[in-house]
Design a protein around this motif. Structure first.
Motif, PDB file in Angstrom:
ATOM      1  N   THR B   9       0.852  -1.199   0.000  1.00  0.00           N
ATOM      2  CA  THR B   9       0.000   0.000   0.000  1.00  0.00           C
ATOM      3  C   THR B   9       0.881   1.239   0.000  1.00  0.00           C
ATOM      4  N   LEU B  10       0.365   2.311  -0.570  1.00  0.00           N
ATOM      5  CA  LEU B  10       1.076   3.579  -0.505  1.00  0.00           C
ATOM      6  C   LEU B  10       1.145   4.045   0.940  1.00  0.00           C
ATOM      7  N   LYS B  11       2.261   4.672   1.321  1.00  0.00           N
ATOM      8  CA  LYS B  11       2.354   5.245   2.666  1.00  0.00           C
ATOM      9  C   LYS B  11       1.250   6.299   2.830  1.00  0.00           C
ATOM     10  N   ILE B  14       1.426   9.702   1.120  1.00  0.00           N
ATOM     11  CA  ILE B  14       1.564   9.767  -0.342  1.00  0.00           C
ATOM     12  C   ILE B  14       0.180   9.882  -0.971  1.00  0.00           C
ATOM     13  N   ASP B  16      -2.913   9.417  -3.479  1.00  0.00           N
ATOM     14  CA  ASP B  16      -3.358   8.218  -4.175  1.00  0.00           C
ATOM     15  C   ASP B  16      -4.458   8.591  -5.177  1.00  0.00           C
ATOM     16  N   ARG B  38      -8.174   3.683  -0.649  1.00  0.00           N
ATOM     17  CA  ARG B  38      -6.751   3.641  -1.019  1.00  0.00           C
ATOM     18  C   ARG B  38      -6.546   2.385  -1.850  1.00  0.00           C
ATOM     19  N   GLY B  40      -3.931  -0.410  -3.564  1.00  0.00           N
ATOM     20  CA  GLY B  40      -2.591  -0.968  -3.476  1.00  0.00           C
ATOM     21  C   GLY B  40      -2.473  -2.195  -4.355  1.00  0.00           C
ATOM     22  N   ALA B  65       7.660  -3.993  -3.644  1.00  0.00           N
ATOM     23  CA  ALA B  65       7.297  -2.665  -3.127  1.00  0.00           C
ATOM     24  C   ALA B  65       8.451  -1.697  -3.329  1.00  0.00           C
ATOM     25  N   ASN B  66       8.127  -0.430  -3.404  1.00  0.00           N
ATOM     26  CA  ASN B  66       9.126   0.637  -3.384  1.00  0.00           C
ATOM     27  C   ASN B  66       9.100   1.222  -1.979  1.00  0.00           C
ATOM     28  N   ILE B  69       8.075   4.928  -0.945  1.00  0.00           N
ATOM     29  CA  ILE B  69       6.705   5.454  -0.935  1.00  0.00           C
ATOM     30  C   ILE B  69       5.665   4.411  -0.536  1.00  0.00           C
ATOM     31  N   GLU B  70       6.084   3.165  -0.337  1.00  0.00           N
ATOM     32  CA  GLU B  70       5.096   2.119  -0.086  1.00  0.00           C
ATOM     33  C   GLU B  70       5.423   1.328   1.180  1.00  0.00           C
ATOM     34  N   ASP B  71       4.372   0.869   1.848  1.00  0.00           N
ATOM     35  CA  ASP B  71       4.489  -0.087   2.950  1.00  0.00           C
ATOM     36  C   ASP B  71       4.031  -1.447   2.441  1.00  0.00           C
TER      37      ASP B  71
END
Lengths: 77, 77
Positions: B9-11, B14, B16, B38, B40, B65-66, B69-71
């Motif tokens: 998921t995006l932090k 960030i 969306d 959200r 993801g 994941a990146n 910016i992502e968890d």
């Protein structure tokens, strides 16, 4: 306010080129223990406390997933 | 053979735009009970039984994941 998670995955009989690409990359990176990858979509919805799960299931069916080629699951976060 | 699920998921900080678009569509479709969406990614990995969770976490961190910016979360299917 409750958070509900909807996970959308391709049906098993539908080809998944994104998952295949990830599996190929894992092999090249040396992760030999992984034998299959499927990619899907993950949604987190904030819904009113009085909304019941059938509303979220209808949202998933009509807007988040394509029921011809995709399955979905609904669960509390 | 075990199946492991990785959700990305995006932090929270960030933006969306995909989630915002879905939220707008839900409003136009009359689903007023949803106040946030959200989007993801969802991955299902088939891993060897002797692979431990730290291997999957490393795969998630480096390939799925990146982390800028992502968890991500890792759980058994």
């Amino acid at each position: 306010m409750a958070r509900v998670v909807v996970d959308v995955t391709l049906k098993p009989e539908i080809l998944d080129p994104q998952g295949q690409a990830i599996l190929g990359a894992l092999g090249r990176l040396g992760y030999a223990g992984v034998t299959g990858v499927r990619q899907g979509k993950h949604f987190e919805l904030d819904v009113a406390d009085d909304a019941d799960e059938s509303v979220v299931a209808r949202i998933a069916e009509t807007l988040l997933a394509n029921p011809v080629i995709e399955d979905f699951t609904v669960r509390p976060a």
